[in-house]
Structures are given as C-alpha cells and as structure tokens.
Design a protein around this motif. Structure first.
Motif, PDB file in Angstrom:
ATOM      1  N   ALA A  49       0.894  -1.061   0.149  1.00  0.00           N
ATOM      2  CA  ALA A  49      -0.298   0.010  -0.056  1.00  0.00           C
ATOM      3  C   ALA A  49       0.783   1.216   0.003  1.00  0.00           C
ATOM      4  N   LEU A  50       1.911   1.254   0.794  1.00  0.00           N
ATOM      5  CA  LEU A  50       2.818   2.439   0.732  1.00  0.00           C
ATOM      6  C   LEU A  50       3.548   2.639  -0.564  1.00  0.00           C
ATOM      7  N   LEU A  51       3.644   1.786  -1.267  1.00  0.00           N
ATOM      8  CA  LEU A  51       4.125   1.781  -2.685  1.00  0.00           C
ATOM      9  C   LEU A  51       3.058   2.239  -3.574  1.00  0.00           C
ATOM     10  N   VAL A  52       1.936   1.902  -3.553  1.00  0.00           N
ATOM     11  CA  VAL A  52       0.708   2.435  -4.207  1.00  0.00           C
ATOM     12  C   VAL A  52       0.741   4.174  -3.878  1.00  0.00           C
ATOM     13  N   LEU A  53       0.655   4.276  -2.659  1.00  0.00           N
ATOM     14  CA  LEU A  53       0.611   5.925  -2.273  1.00  0.00           C
ATOM     15  C   LEU A  53       1.566   6.581  -2.707  1.00  0.00           C
ATOM     16  N   LYS A  54       2.988   5.867  -2.744  1.00  0.00           N
ATOM     17  CA  LYS A  54       4.015   6.531  -3.266  1.00  0.00           C
ATOM     18  C   LYS A  54       3.952   6.830  -4.908  1.00  0.00           C
ATOM     19  N   LYS A  55       3.627   5.826  -5.600  1.00  0.00           N
ATOM     20  CA  LYS A  55       3.617   5.962  -7.095  1.00  0.00           C
ATOM     21  C   LYS A  55       2.268   6.592  -7.478  1.00  0.00           C
ATOM     22  N   GLY A  56       1.174   6.464  -6.679  1.00  0.00           N
ATOM     23  CA  GLY A  56      -0.155   6.973  -7.296  1.00  0.00           C
ATOM     24  C   GLY A  56      -0.570   6.220  -8.424  1.00  0.00           C
ATOM     25  N   GLU A  57      -0.210   4.802  -8.290  1.00  0.00           N
ATOM     26  CA  GLU A  57      -0.851   3.924  -9.555  1.00  0.00           C
ATOM     27  C   GLU A  57      -0.917   2.512  -8.784  1.00  0.00           C
ATOM     28  N   SER A  58      -1.511   1.793  -9.556  1.00  0.00           N
ATOM     29  CA  SER A  58      -1.613   0.334  -8.998  1.00  0.00           C
ATOM     30  C   SER A  58      -0.190  -0.375  -8.967  1.00  0.00           C
TER      31      SER A  58
END
Length: 372
Positions: A49-58
């Motif tokens: 989830a942290l990776l999604v929040l950082k990248k702004g994508e799936s």
C-alpha cells in the motif's frame, strides 16, 4: 479530512467479498490495514500500500516480491480515489494473473461505497442542521434571529419568506417509520422549505409560502404526501407567518389544530387551524376555567339512555346548523321525535339548543368532553 474509517473500510471488504472468492484488504492513507477479510491483519503496516501511495498507481505483487515486503502477500493493490485525491488503497490477495480481470471492478466498488457514504453523511448533516434551525425557531426560548438566518443562508434557504408551519404525526411511531416519512416529505418539499424533528419526535415542516397563497392550496401536495408516505399520518397546519418571529405561533396553531381536530373528527387526515379556530379558542378558555364543574350538566346527556341518542341529536343539530328537516333526515327520525329530543336536552341541562347563547354553551361543553 479522514474519509476512510475502520467501519467504512470493513463495509467495503464485506460487500466486495460477497461476490469474490479472494481476501480483500483496505488500507488508509498511511498504509495501515483498517479493513480485511482476515481480522488478524487489522492495524498491520502494508508495504504494498505504501508503494501505491508513493507511485500514485496500481501495483502488482507476485510471491517473490511479497517475500521482501512487510505485511504484504501476492496480489494487486489499487489506489482509492475520492475528489481526485488518493485517500487509501484496496488490495486483492491472489496471483496477479488470476485476479487482474476484476481488479478494476474491486477498485470501482470501493470508490462507489466511499462516495455513497459521503453523500449520505452530507444529507444527514444537512438534515441535522435543518432540525436545529427549526427547533430554535419554534422553541420557547428567546429567538436569536440573526443566528438562525445565518445558518439558513449557509443551506441556501431564505428565512425572510413567509411560511406556514405543518406538524406531521404518524399513527404508529418508530424511528424507522419516522425516517421513511421524512424521506417522503423531502420528496414533496421545495428547496426553500425547512424540515425538522422536535424533541417530542414531531415532524415539523416550515413551508415557504406567500401572503396571497391560501392554506387550501397546500391540499394537493398534502394529498400526495399522504399517498407516498405509505403509512397513516395526520397533518396540522397553522396560519401564515410573515416573519421568522411569527413562525412559532403558526407552529403552535398547527399543534392545536391536530390536538382538537383529531379528537372531534378522528377520521380526517388534515386539520387546518383556520377550520378549527373557534374550537381551539373555546377549548383553551374551557381548560383555563377554574370551576371544573361548570359544564357538569353535559354529563346528564351522557347518562340519558344507553344509545346516546341525545348526544347524537346535539351533534347533528350543531353540524346541520339547526335546520330541523336536515337533522331529522340525517337521524332517520320524525320531526316530532326531534322536537321531543330537543325539549329533553333542555330539561336535562337547562340549555335550549334553539337559543343561540345556549347552543354555544352546549357546544363548548361537548367540545371539552370530546377532547379530554
């Protein structure tokens, strides 16, 4: 502002898992799991989830990637957007290749639940504020006119417009029936009307009107309300209030019309104050009279005969304006029988119904008995 709560996240999980044979996780804007099909994972940090929040994508995570990440299993994690902002993450557990076909549907479902919750909260907030305004206007406390006007303006409602107070009561009160009734009323309301629920669970509508509008012109919309409400209700209306300070009087008139009208005409759905002005006034005077035995003579009519024909005769006499032919036809009796009954009423009470002053006293006595 926090859009995703534990309760809402779990609702998203439960709704989605009803149609998918996969575990669903919902993470907040900090990557913490706040909803999951696996209760043991609640409050764990989710690196995916942290990776999604950082990248702004799936982000798709296979088993090899999951082994290197904290609190993460293979699956697909997608951003939850609201008002073009990422407010959380929804994750589907499973092999990415097997679940990617419905990953976007899960994301759409999560965003739809969030939007519905927000709209419902907004409606409920607006309803609470309207109730607060209505209760301030009709309360016995000193009215802070500027305060209620400011809050009404915030809702886009102009309190300067004349209004008619409506009091609406369901025959069988429950919280559920009240909420259904309120929704039905809102459907019939105009944008400048106000609706509130009093501390006694009365539904009050302060309906925007005009000086030239007759209370009778409200009747079509009242009939529609009666039809769509789906439950038996009674409605009382007060007089026209041309200012905010006069609305309280209109509300009190509507309550009085319901109280008196429902006692003497129990089968009617509507009680307009203008139609019961005399009855309301007489009831008030009679109830304030210190001599509680002032109308005790009326009891003699009640005691006379088991069928109550004298009381029925008096009622018909009042409603037919003393026209003997109409009264006799209504009661299916001969005029001589009617004269005998009128004479008998005079003998028992000392009041002659054919005398205008006496009939007013008899009418008042009957009214006070009926509304007890």
């Amino acid at each position: 502002m926090q859009f995703l709560t534990y309760k809402l996240a779990q609702e998203i999980v439960e709704r989605t898992m009803e149609i998918l044979d996969s575990n669903i996780n919902v993470m907040n804007e900090e990557g913490i799991i706040i909803g999951s099909g696996d209760s043991q994972r609640i409050n764990q940090l989710h690196d995916g989830a942290l990776l999604v929040l950082k990248k702004g994508e799936s982000v798709e995570i296979d088993q090899s990637m999951a082994a290197k990440m904290k609190g993460t299993r293979s699956g697909i994690n997608l951003p939850i957007r609201f008002n073009n902002e990422i407010v959380g993450v929804v994750g589907i557990t499973g092999e990415p290749e097997q679940i990617k076909n419905y990953a976007q549907l899960v994301k759409m479902a999560a965003e739809l639940v969030l939007e519905q919750s927000f709209l419902l909260e907004r409606v409920q907030w607006r309803q609470r504020l309207q109730s607060e305004i209505v209760n301030q206007i009709i309360s016995d406390e000193d009215l802070n006119t500027e305060w209620v006007k400011d809050r009404a303006r915030f809702l886009g409602i102009n309190l300067e417009q004349p209004r008619i107070a409506l009091v609406i009561k369901p025959s069988d009160y429950t919280d559920l029936t009240n909420q259904k009734l309120i929704r039905s009323i809102q459907y019939e309301m105009n944008k400048n009307d106000l609706i509130g629920v009093t501390f006694n669970n009365e539904i009050v509508v302060l309906k925007a009107s005009s000086v030239s509008e007759s209370i009778k012109e409200l009747t079509p919309s009242l009939h529609r309300l009666l039809k769509v409400s789906g439950s038996k209700i009674i409605i009382g209306t007060g007089g026209l209030a041309e200012s905010v300070k006069e609305v309280k009087l209109s509300f009190q008139q509507a309550k009085s019309a319901v109280f008196v009208g429902s006692k003497i005409q129990p089968n009617n759905p509507f009680y307009h104050y203008e139609d019961f002005r005399l009855e309301v006034m007489l009831a008030k005077v009679g109830q304030e009279e210190p001599d509680k035995n002032i109308f005790s003579f009326y009891q003699r009519l009640l005691d006379e005969g088991k069928k109550g024909e004298l009381v029925d005769t008096l009622q018909a006499f009042i409603e037919e304006n003393g026209e003997l032919n109409k009264i006799a036809e209504r009661l299916y009796i001969h005029r001589n029988t009617l004269r005998y009954r009128l004479d008998r009423i005079e003998e028992l009470t000392g009041k002659d119904p054919r005398n205008i002053k006496d009939i007013i006293v008899l009418f008042t006595a009957k009214l006070l008995h009926d509304i007890r």
